[in-house]
Design an enzyme around this catalytic site. Sequence first.
Site, PDB file in Angstrom:
ATOM      1  N   CYS A 111     -19.196 -14.725  -4.224  1.00 54.28           N
ATOM      2  CA  CYS A 111     -20.162 -13.795  -3.640  1.00 54.28           C
ATOM      3  C   CYS A 111     -21.593 -14.211  -3.968  1.00 54.28           C
ATOM      4  O   CYS A 111     -22.517 -13.964  -3.178  1.00 54.28           O
ATOM      5  CB  CYS A 111     -19.917 -12.375  -4.158  1.00 54.28           C
ATOM      6  SG  CYS A 111     -18.509 -11.538  -3.402  1.00 54.28           S
ATOM      7  N   CYS A 149     -18.608  -3.163   5.886  1.00 56.72           N
ATOM      8  CA  CYS A 149     -18.761  -4.125   4.793  1.00 56.72           C
ATOM      9  C   CYS A 149     -18.034  -5.432   5.080  1.00 56.72           C
ATOM     10  O   CYS A 149     -18.415  -6.489   4.575  1.00 56.72           O
ATOM     11  CB  CYS A 149     -18.288  -3.522   3.469  1.00 56.72           C
ATOM     12  SG  CYS A 149     -16.558  -3.014   3.411  1.00 56.72           S
ATOM     13  N   CYS A 197     -17.489   7.078   0.760  1.00 53.86           N
ATOM     14  CA  CYS A 197     -16.973   6.067   1.681  1.00 53.86           C
ATOM     15  C   CYS A 197     -16.457   6.715   2.976  1.00 53.86           C
ATOM     16  O   CYS A 197     -15.710   7.702   2.937  1.00 53.86           O
ATOM     17  CB  CYS A 197     -15.851   5.292   0.996  1.00 53.86           C
ATOM     18  SG  CYS A 197     -15.090   4.022   2.029  1.00 53.86           S
ATOM     19  N   CYS A 205     -25.353 -12.748  -2.867  1.00 57.23           N
ATOM     20  CA  CYS A 205     -25.248 -11.967  -1.623  1.00 57.23           C
ATOM     21  C   CYS A 205     -24.935 -10.507  -1.927  1.00 57.23           C
ATOM     22  O   CYS A 205     -24.071 -10.201  -2.750  1.00 57.23           O
ATOM     23  CB  CYS A 205     -24.160 -12.554  -0.726  1.00 57.23           C
ATOM     24  SG  CYS A 205     -23.921 -11.644   0.820  1.00 57.23           S
ATOM     25  N   ASP A 238       0.828  -1.201   0.000  1.00 52.85           N
ATOM     26  CA  ASP A 238       0.000   0.000   0.000  1.00 52.85           C
ATOM     27  C   ASP A 238       0.869   1.260   0.000  1.00 52.85           C
ATOM     28  O   ASP A 238       0.538   2.250   0.651  1.00 52.85           O
ATOM     29  CB  ASP A 238      -0.926  -0.011   1.227  1.00 52.85           C
ATOM     30  CG  ASP A 238      -2.037   1.021   1.116  1.00 52.85           C
ATOM     31  OD1 ASP A 238      -2.335   1.470   0.008  1.00 52.85           O
ATOM     32  OD2 ASP A 238      -2.598   1.389   2.169  1.00 52.85           O
ATOM     33  N   CYS A 276     -23.753  -0.700   4.014  1.00 55.57           N
ATOM     34  CA  CYS A 276     -22.870   0.471   3.917  1.00 55.57           C
ATOM     35  C   CYS A 276     -23.602   1.713   4.423  1.00 55.57           C
ATOM     36  O   CYS A 276     -24.642   2.093   3.868  1.00 55.57           O
ATOM     37  CB  CYS A 276     -22.418   0.679   2.474  1.00 55.57           C
ATOM     38  SG  CYS A 276     -21.337   2.125   2.277  1.00 55.57           S
ATOM     39  N   CYS A 293     -19.937  -9.217   6.196  1.00 55.36           N
ATOM     40  CA  CYS A 293     -19.716 -10.170   5.109  1.00 55.36           C
ATOM     41  C   CYS A 293     -19.795 -11.588   5.661  1.00 55.36           C
ATOM     42  O   CYS A 293     -19.070 -11.941   6.599  1.00 55.36           O
ATOM     43  CB  CYS A 293     -18.348  -9.943   4.468  1.00 55.36           C
ATOM     44  SG  CYS A 293     -17.908 -11.195   3.225  1.00 55.36           S
ATOM     45  N   CYS A 328     -13.764   2.674   8.308  1.00 61.46           N
ATOM     46  CA  CYS A 328     -15.039   1.978   8.469  1.00 61.46           C
ATOM     47  C   CYS A 328     -14.837   0.520   8.101  1.00 61.46           C
ATOM     48  O   CYS A 328     -14.154   0.219   7.114  1.00 61.46           O
ATOM     49  CB  CYS A 328     -16.088   2.616   7.560  1.00 61.46           C
ATOM     50  SG  CYS A 328     -17.716   1.837   7.624  1.00 61.46           S
TER      51      CYS A 328
END
Length: 355
Positions: free
Chosen positions: A192, A248, A218, A195, A138, A202, A252, A245
């Site tokens: 996924c 999500c 976001c 779903c 990152d 969110c 999950c 945050c």
Amino acid sequence: MASTDAVDKSTIRRWASEAGFATTGFADIDLRSAEQQLVRWLTAGLHGSMTYFDTHGTTRARPNELVPGTVSVISVTCDYLPEANDALRARLDHPSQAYISRYALGRDYHKRIRRRLQKLADRIQAAIGPFGYRAFCDSAPVLEKPLAAKAGLGWIGKHTNLITKHRGSWFFLGELYTDLPLSSDPPATNHCGSCARCIEVCPTDAIIAPYVLDARRCIAYLTIENRSAIPREFRKAIGNRIFGCDDCQIFCPWNKFASPTDDPDFQPRHGLEDAELITLFGWTEEEFTVRTRGSPIRRIGYVGWLRNLAVGLGNAAYSPVIVDALRRRQHHASELVREHVGWALEQQQESRNRV
């Protein structure tokens, strides 16, 4: 280009595990499909004020342009969840406590992951001799998630995070760009299905379509990347989330398989996992500087910290103590802080009227 005759992928995986990584995969550098998605996202302006995306453009999707000579990528994951996934739900929108994204509770992952990648590179070099490489976490224009997906480490979910069937999504990603001719692992398949839980939960409706995130909505962007005022339309929805945050991920279904890590680097520090909003708002700038040393939180600065906490306090249950604390910041040197404190006082008054 160095020869890989003296080392195979299974050996590299073992060395990666010994360096502290949970999973390891290998990918080629063909990211044409991901590049098309990136261009569409940028063209739509969904990256907001993150101008570094514009600066680097398609370099993100072309590893051999960023690091000439790159022909393959070693992609790794490192778990960071500090407590059971189910326990996190009770911490969301708590009436008095702050919620900080769980990746930021421990030490700054950028340096920690790159150091571990360097250890892995040293092991490889000791076995085969000098080779070309560069480690990332990152920290540069790298399409980490598409590379990890190509390397078979998981699939990119509808919330745009990487998910794996057996570990969920609570992990950091790191990459070693190399000039080694390593064969690619088979990519993971998407699980996924129908779903849409991440989209449904969110708080700010930032996932505007499956696999499409509008960063401008976001909470992670609003509280970290955004350096100006948080738009009023999102402040109530932010609740007690003062740095990032996790909603999500928390909701999950695949994260029922995630396990808390015992990695000492990513254990909570300074009691931030359940700190009171008012306590954090009371920190002086010196306290903020000392207590965020070696933490990802440091990047938002003290003014950003107070801005975010003011929003959290505005959303907290009414308390005369909170009102007094906010009033003491009404004349702060920063106009940004003053404006958010004013909003918070309005919210506290409304809350009082409803009691």
